[in-house]
Design a protein around this motif. Structure first.
Motif, short mmCIF file in Angstrom:
data_model
loop_
_atom_site.label_atom_id
_atom_site.label_comp_id
_atom_site.label_asym_id
_atom_site.label_seq_id
_atom_site.Cartn_x
_atom_site.Cartn_y
_atom_site.Cartn_z
N THR A 1 0.86 -1.18 0.00
CA THR A 1 0.00 0.00 0.00
C THR A 1 0.90 1.23 0.00
OG1 THR A 1 -0.07 0.12 2.41
CG2 THR A 1 -1.80 -1.16 1.34
N ILE B 1 -0.28 4.67 -4.63
CA ILE B 1 -0.89 3.44 -5.15
C ILE B 1 -1.44 3.67 -6.55
CG2 ILE B 1 -1.48 2.62 -2.85
CD1 ILE B 1 -4.41 3.36 -3.46
N GLU B 2 -1.72 2.60 -7.25
CA GLU B 2 -2.39 2.63 -8.54
C GLU B 2 -3.00 1.26 -8.78
OE1 GLU B 2 0.41 1.89 -12.14
OE2 GLU B 2 1.52 3.19 -10.76
N GLY B 3 -4.02 1.23 -9.63
CA GLY B 3 -4.64 -0.05 -9.96
C GLY B 3 -6.10 -0.08 -9.58
N HIS B 4 -6.65 -1.29 -9.54
CA HIS B 4 -8.06 -1.50 -9.23
C HIS B 4 -8.19 -2.14 -7.86
CE1 HIS B 4 -12.00 -3.57 -9.33
NE2 HIS B 4 -12.35 -2.42 -9.86
N PHE B 5 -9.05 -1.55 -7.02
CA PHE B 5 -9.24 -2.04 -5.65
C PHE B 5 -10.74 -2.19 -5.37
CE2 PHE B 5 -5.42 0.51 -5.89
CZ PHE B 5 -4.46 -0.35 -5.38
N MET C 1 -4.30 6.07 0.26
CA MET C 1 -3.73 7.04 -0.68
C MET C 1 -2.98 8.15 0.04
SD MET C 1 -6.61 7.41 -3.67
CE MET C 1 -8.00 7.75 -2.60
N VAL D 1 -1.23 8.95 -5.48
CA VAL D 1 -1.41 7.93 -6.51
C VAL D 1 -0.26 8.05 -7.50
CG1 VAL D 1 -3.92 7.81 -6.27
CG2 VAL D 1 -2.93 9.39 -7.91
N THR E 1 -6.26 5.04 -10.69
CA THR E 1 -6.68 4.29 -9.51
C THR E 1 -8.21 4.18 -9.51
OG1 THR E 1 -4.77 5.14 -8.33
CG2 THR E 1 -6.51 4.16 -7.00
N PHE F 1 -11.61 2.45 -7.56
CA PHE F 1 -12.19 1.77 -6.41
C PHE F 1 -13.60 1.33 -6.80
CE2 PHE F 1 -9.18 4.77 -4.53
CZ PHE F 1 -8.44 3.93 -3.72
N ASN G 1 -3.47 10.40 -14.19
CA ASN G 1 -3.46 9.64 -12.92
C ASN G 1 -4.74 9.96 -12.15
OD1 ASN G 1 -0.96 8.70 -13.62
ND2 ASN G 1 0.16 9.94 -12.16
N ILE H 1 -8.69 9.27 -10.45
CA ILE H 1 -9.31 8.36 -9.48
C ILE H 1 -10.76 8.17 -9.90
CG2 ILE H 1 -10.00 8.05 -7.08
CD1 ILE H 1 -7.64 9.89 -6.33
#
Length: 170
Positions: free
Chosen positions: A38, A69-73, A93, A97, A101, A103, A125, A127
């Protein structure tokens, strides 16, 4: 050698330094990549062994880095979720990021969400906070259910905002 866990484990790498003068900058690249689970501050310890038999002191330095962070959560009260609620996701976060990102919030009712200014957020970048399209995702509070405090490039999809009480005049 270098360590990312307070000196518990050390990795050895060889760097060739032909000449280095006072106040010169030396950039180090590590062959062993380390990853953060994280966003958090991580301290890297580096020891430099000058290879001299008469020098029993190794030079060392410590550097603290904070990686976003980055990606799918997934957010929700489910064992497969990355975060139990949106406030936990926002806390993740804290270092910002480092890429897009997303969510996805599982079905349920969530309390007030406060999103502070987040480092690294930009047009590329971004969200995305999206409710699970197969569920009913609701942010509910008696005054403010979502508070954005200076962060741009946030997109919110498939979420219901509900104010449960009114404390003003009729």
């Amino acid at each position: 050698s270098y360590s990312t866990d307070s000196g518990f484990n050390w990795f050895t790498d060889t760097f060739l330094i032909s000449s280095l003068k006072v106040d010169d900058v030396l950039r180090l690249s590590f062959k062993d990549e380390f990853k953060l689970g994280t966003a958090k501050e991580t301290t890297i310890w580096v020891r430099i062994d000058k290879g001299l038999a008469t020098d029993t002191d190794n030079d060392s330095f410590v550097k603290t880095v904070c990686v976003g962070i980055e990606g799918h959560f997934v957010v929700g009260n489910n064992t497969s979720a990355d975060y139990a609620n949106m406030n936990d996701a926002i806390t993740a976060m804290s270092c910002g990021v480092s890429g897009p990102t997303v969510f996805t919030i599982l079905d349920g009712t969530y309390s007030q969400v406060r999103i502070p200014k987040i480092k690294g957020v930009s047009k590329t970048n971004y969200i995305i906070i999206q409710g699970d399209p197969t569920g009913n995702v609701k942010f509910q509070d008696d005054s403010i259910s979502l508070l954005l405090e200076g962060t741009r490039y946030i997109e919110i999809r498939n979420v219901i905002f509900e104010r449960t009480g009114y404390k003003g005049q009729n």
